[in-house]
Design a protein around this motif. Sequence first.
Motif, PDB file in Angstrom:
ATOM      1  N   PHE A 126     -21.180  31.341 -29.986  1.00 11.13           N
ATOM      2  CA  PHE A 126     -21.984  32.221 -28.990  1.00 11.13           C
ATOM      3  C   PHE A 126     -21.153  31.526 -26.910  1.00 11.13           C
ATOM      4  CE2 PHE A 126     -24.562  31.197 -32.590  1.00 11.13           C
ATOM      5  CZ  PHE A 126     -25.243  31.982 -32.316  1.00 11.13           C
ATOM      6  N   GLY A 127     -22.098  31.786 -26.294  1.00  8.10           N
ATOM      7  CA  GLY A 127     -21.697  31.629 -25.183  1.00  8.10           C
ATOM      8  C   GLY A 127     -23.331  31.117 -24.486  1.00  8.10           C
ATOM      9  N   ILE A 128     -23.310  29.697 -23.572  1.00  4.53           N
ATOM     10  CA  ILE A 128     -24.994  29.934 -22.945  1.00  4.53           C
ATOM     11  C   ILE A 128     -24.349  29.205 -21.614  1.00  4.53           C
ATOM     12  CG2 ILE A 128     -26.678  27.876 -22.832  1.00  4.53           C
ATOM     13  CD1 ILE A 128     -25.403  26.540 -26.106  1.00  4.53           C
ATOM     14  N   VAL A 129     -25.755  30.298 -20.914  1.00  5.93           N
ATOM     15  CA  VAL A 129     -26.224  29.896 -19.464  1.00  5.93           C
ATOM     16  C   VAL A 129     -27.401  29.899 -19.360  1.00  5.93           C
ATOM     17  CG1 VAL A 129     -25.599  31.085 -17.462  1.00  5.93           C
ATOM     18  CG2 VAL A 129     -24.554  31.773 -18.693  1.00  5.93           C
ATOM     19  N   ALA A 130     -27.532  28.266 -18.604  1.00  4.42           N
ATOM     20  CA  ALA A 130     -28.921  27.988 -18.610  1.00  4.42           C
ATOM     21  C   ALA A 130     -28.933  26.896 -17.980  1.00  4.42           C
ATOM     22  CB  ALA A 130     -28.719  26.742 -20.118  1.00  4.42           C
ATOM     23  N   PRO A 131     -30.326  27.356 -16.762  1.00  3.02           N
ATOM     24  CA  PRO A 131     -30.527  26.514 -15.903  1.00  3.02           C
ATOM     25  C   PRO A 131     -30.568  25.069 -16.286  1.00  3.02           C
ATOM     26  CG  PRO A 131     -33.014  27.154 -16.786  1.00  3.02           C
ATOM     27  CD  PRO A 131     -31.278  28.138 -17.463  1.00  3.02           C
ATOM     28  N   PHE A 132     -29.391  24.377 -15.085  1.00  6.13           N
ATOM     29  CA  PHE A 132     -29.955  22.746 -14.789  1.00  6.13           C
ATOM     30  C   PHE A 132     -30.752  21.370 -14.913  1.00  6.13           C
ATOM     31  CE2 PHE A 132     -28.119  18.297 -14.495  1.00  6.13           C
ATOM     32  CZ  PHE A 132     -27.610  17.900 -16.233  1.00  6.13           C
ATOM     33  N   THR A 133     -32.334  22.231 -15.748  1.00  6.12           N
ATOM     34  CA  THR A 133     -33.551  21.766 -15.409  1.00  6.12           C
ATOM     35  C   THR A 133     -34.339  21.030 -16.797  1.00  6.12           C
ATOM     36  OG1 THR A 133     -34.777  23.855 -16.340  1.00  6.12           O
ATOM     37  CG2 THR A 133     -33.794  23.878 -13.690  1.00  6.12           C
ATOM     38  N   ASP A 134     -35.504  20.568 -16.951  1.00  7.14           N
ATOM     39  CA  ASP A 134     -35.764  19.379 -17.575  1.00  7.14           C
ATOM     40  C   ASP A 134     -36.015  21.158 -19.128  1.00  7.14           C
ATOM     41  OD1 ASP A 134     -35.798  17.488 -16.984  1.00  7.14           O
ATOM     42  OD2 ASP A 134     -37.997  17.271 -16.475  1.00  7.14           O
ATOM     43  N   LEU A 135     -36.379  21.763 -18.885  1.00  5.55           N
ATOM     44  CA  LEU A 135     -36.922  23.258 -19.518  1.00  5.55           C
ATOM     45  C   LEU A 135     -35.537  23.559 -20.485  1.00  5.55           C
ATOM     46  CD1 LEU A 135     -38.202  25.480 -20.982  1.00  5.55           C
ATOM     47  CD2 LEU A 135     -38.274  26.673 -18.958  1.00  5.55           C
ATOM     48  N   GLY A 136     -34.375  24.068 -18.998  1.00  5.98           N
ATOM     49  CA  GLY A 136     -33.237  24.238 -19.525  1.00  5.98           C
ATOM     50  C   GLY A 136     -32.124  23.522 -20.580  1.00  5.98           C
ATOM     51  N   ARG A 137     -32.288  22.015 -20.257  1.00  9.81           N
ATOM     52  CA  ARG A 137     -31.621  21.171 -21.340  1.00  9.81           C
ATOM     53  C   ARG A 137     -32.057  20.585 -22.206  1.00  9.81           C
ATOM     54  NH1 ARG A 137     -31.729  18.367 -16.370  1.00  9.81           N
ATOM     55  NH2 ARG A 137     -33.368  16.954 -16.868  1.00  9.81           N
ATOM     56  N   GLU A 138     -33.433  20.750 -22.541  1.00  7.71           N
ATOM     57  CA  GLU A 138     -34.327  21.040 -23.473  1.00  7.71           C
ATOM     58  C   GLU A 138     -33.721  22.176 -24.524  1.00  7.71           C
ATOM     59  OE1 GLU A 138     -35.719  18.537 -25.239  1.00  7.71           O
ATOM     60  OE2 GLU A 138     -35.946  16.936 -23.714  1.00  7.71           O
ATOM     61  N   LEU A 139     -34.048  23.255 -24.219  1.00  6.86           N
ATOM     62  CA  LEU A 139     -33.268  24.750 -24.897  1.00  6.86           C
ATOM     63  C   LEU A 139     -32.282  24.303 -25.666  1.00  6.86           C
ATOM     64  CD1 LEU A 139     -35.760  27.158 -22.846  1.00  6.86           C
ATOM     65  CD2 LEU A 139     -35.870  26.634 -24.454  1.00  6.86           C
ATOM     66  N   VAL A 140     -31.373  23.704 -24.892  1.00  4.41           N
ATOM     67  CA  VAL A 140     -29.843  24.234 -24.785  1.00  4.41           C
ATOM     68  C   VAL A 140     -30.095  23.244 -26.043  1.00  4.41           C
ATOM     69  CG1 VAL A 140     -27.837  23.661 -24.595  1.00  4.41           C
ATOM     70  CG2 VAL A 140     -29.734  24.844 -22.951  1.00  4.41           C
ATOM     71  N   ALA A 141     -30.520  21.457 -26.111  1.00  5.16           N
ATOM     72  CA  ALA A 141     -30.158  20.363 -26.807  1.00  5.16           C
ATOM     73  C   ALA A 141     -30.774  21.071 -28.153  1.00  5.16           C
ATOM     74  CB  ALA A 141     -31.313  19.519 -26.030  1.00  5.16           C
ATOM     75  N   GLY A 142     -32.267  22.042 -28.273  1.00  6.41           N
ATOM     76  CA  GLY A 142     -32.271  22.195 -29.261  1.00  6.41           C
ATOM     77  C   GLY A 142     -31.408  23.648 -29.834  1.00  6.41           C
ATOM     78  N   PHE A 143     -31.371  24.005 -29.421  1.00  4.05           N
ATOM     79  CA  PHE A 143     -30.270  25.526 -29.907  1.00  4.05           C
ATOM     80  C   PHE A 143     -29.028  25.188 -30.375  1.00  4.05           C
ATOM     81  CE2 PHE A 143     -27.520  28.719 -29.229  1.00  4.05           C
ATOM     82  CZ  PHE A 143     -28.207  30.293 -29.327  1.00  4.05           C
TER      83      PHE A 143
END
Length: 677
Positions: free
Chosen positions: A322-339
């Motif tokens: 996998f590769g991940i490209v995400a916004p460094f925001t509350d939303l992005g960090r929580e989504l990536v943490a769960g992922f």
Amino acid sequence: MSRFREWSVFLALLGIILVLPTAAQAQRDLPDVLSRALQLVDMEMYEVALEEAEIYLQEGLDDKFAAAALVIAGRCEVNLGHGAKALERGYTVLDTWGVDNPMAAQAWFLIATAQQELGDEYEAARALVHCLDADPEPSMRQLALGHLSELVQGPVAYRADALRRLARKEGTKQTLEVMLPKSATHPTFGLLVPESEEVNDPGRQLIEGFQAALSRWNLTQGLEADVVIRRVPKGGPYAVHAARTLAREVGVWGMVIGGPEEMVIPAVVEAQAAGVPVVLPGLRRPGLDALGPDVLLPEADWHTEGKLAAAYATDSLGMKTFGIVAPFTDLGRELVAGFREVLDERDTVEVLSLEWYFPEEGVSLARQFQRLRTIGFRREFRDSLRLSNELPQPDSVIAMLDTLDLEGRITLLDSLKYDTEAFSGLLAPTDSLLALVDSTSGRSIVEFKLDSLLSRIDSVRFERHWSTHLDSIKRTLAYKAGQIDSNDIELDVFDALYLPIEPGTIPLFAPQFAFYAFKTTKLGNAIWYNPDELYRNRQYVENMIFTAPYRLDALDGEMGELRMYLDSAGVRPVTPWHIRGYDSGNILLEAVSGGRTGAGELAEGLHQLDSLSLSAGPQEFSDNSQVGNRMWLLTSQMGRVNPEDVNARRLLLHPVELDSATADSLERAQPEIEKAY
């Protein structure tokens, strides 16, 4: 002097009248010190009256007038602002002579006045109910009823049902039934949303959805309920005042609060302080359920959303890299943490790259995608070296070393062109190594050291190969002529790219995601679920998979009923906030449908919900959690949004070789398939 203190002065005299046949006889029979105390109370000289009562009480509590002295002293203390001391006097009367003694009614009224002085209106109301149960004389009864009526119609309306249940005698119960507000026995809910002048006002849509739920339960179950709506300016103070009014004056059983977090959070705290359960539609930040014991979030939070996407990719589709490209925001960090939480639990799964971006810095993700492609090219080249055995797998080297004696290890490492000096600490005689690996901890130490050393040497050897490979490309005529663009090379090393975004950014990022030639499956979060934007960007998002808390195009089940009720009210089309309002209403009504009354029983009903059929789709709540844990998986295909089909996706990822006849028939049918979309 407050009205309540006036009553306390008046009732100090009534306490004596109830013990003796007449007031005149009370004055004749009372000890002189208590007679003086009563006269001083009448003159509003409370401090001196208290001293006189204390003089009498110093003789002990055995005398028949001790209870009267305690009541007189307590009344004085209430008027002097010493509520806690007066409270102690009242309970002393009850503890010493029992709840059925002739002074019990006066003691309970004293407790009520003391609680009022201390600011606890609910406890004051409880004491007044006990006072009525103790059969006070008529004048006291009228005073108790008057003040209790004021309380249950106002500041303690939210506890009116509990007061009704507290009464022991039938006469008291009947009296309370008359004075209690309608909300004490009739389902009444509060709806708190911000004011808005938008054409597509989410607050108005939430209200329309909730009212559709009320209509549904009235028509299908005969259950009638009221809703009290409060629309307030955005801001914590306005929301807190509205929540307090709904909870403590209107006496709602449950509350639905929508709007921005800075408005919702303080309102939820206020409602929970009053014991009123709250439903929060549309809010998905993890941890909001910790605002109180009875806070329900019907939609899965961001962390759970990331976990659901990862679980589908790994467990259902068998993806490994996998590769991940995400916004460094509350939303992005929580989504990536769960992922990543799910991926980290799978030993064979790798995240080759995690690239953050800051939405406020601009709209270009060129740097993030270039890094992603560089990592991908390096991984492809490393895999090619391993296939050609120019770069052996470290795991296989470790396993082989573990089976060889000292001479065999040296020979193997030398054949792989590894520097055996680096392994001098591990190239011990066979016996000593075997002694180490007899224990689990010893074996782990050996494997860790080998793995660490091999990784470092492996990295150096790879960099040498990579540098040689790049130099060979740079020497080509095509490169020197500028005819080689790495962005034109399709990269298929990633099984999937996880691409969560912030609201309103589909037009900015969809073209960028498509520009860089990744042959991979694109995964997204619920923000991608915007059918209009997906249609406009359909060439960039074909076959993309994303999570969603609802389906706007569903026609059957609960969604079909919602459409019917909204159509009957002249409301269309169905929006996300219609869905959320309708589901919030159904959740609250489901919790009271079994005959529950009041906020307390409604809260118990909410805690017993484990699964629901909602217009947003089936929802489940895990043990000890009131946060939903299910979401839809949708995909964009030819400009339309469809439910994700795992079998079709597997065929897309691993197509089956077709014979020529089958291929020809599918080609002929393609125009009809496209027409169907």
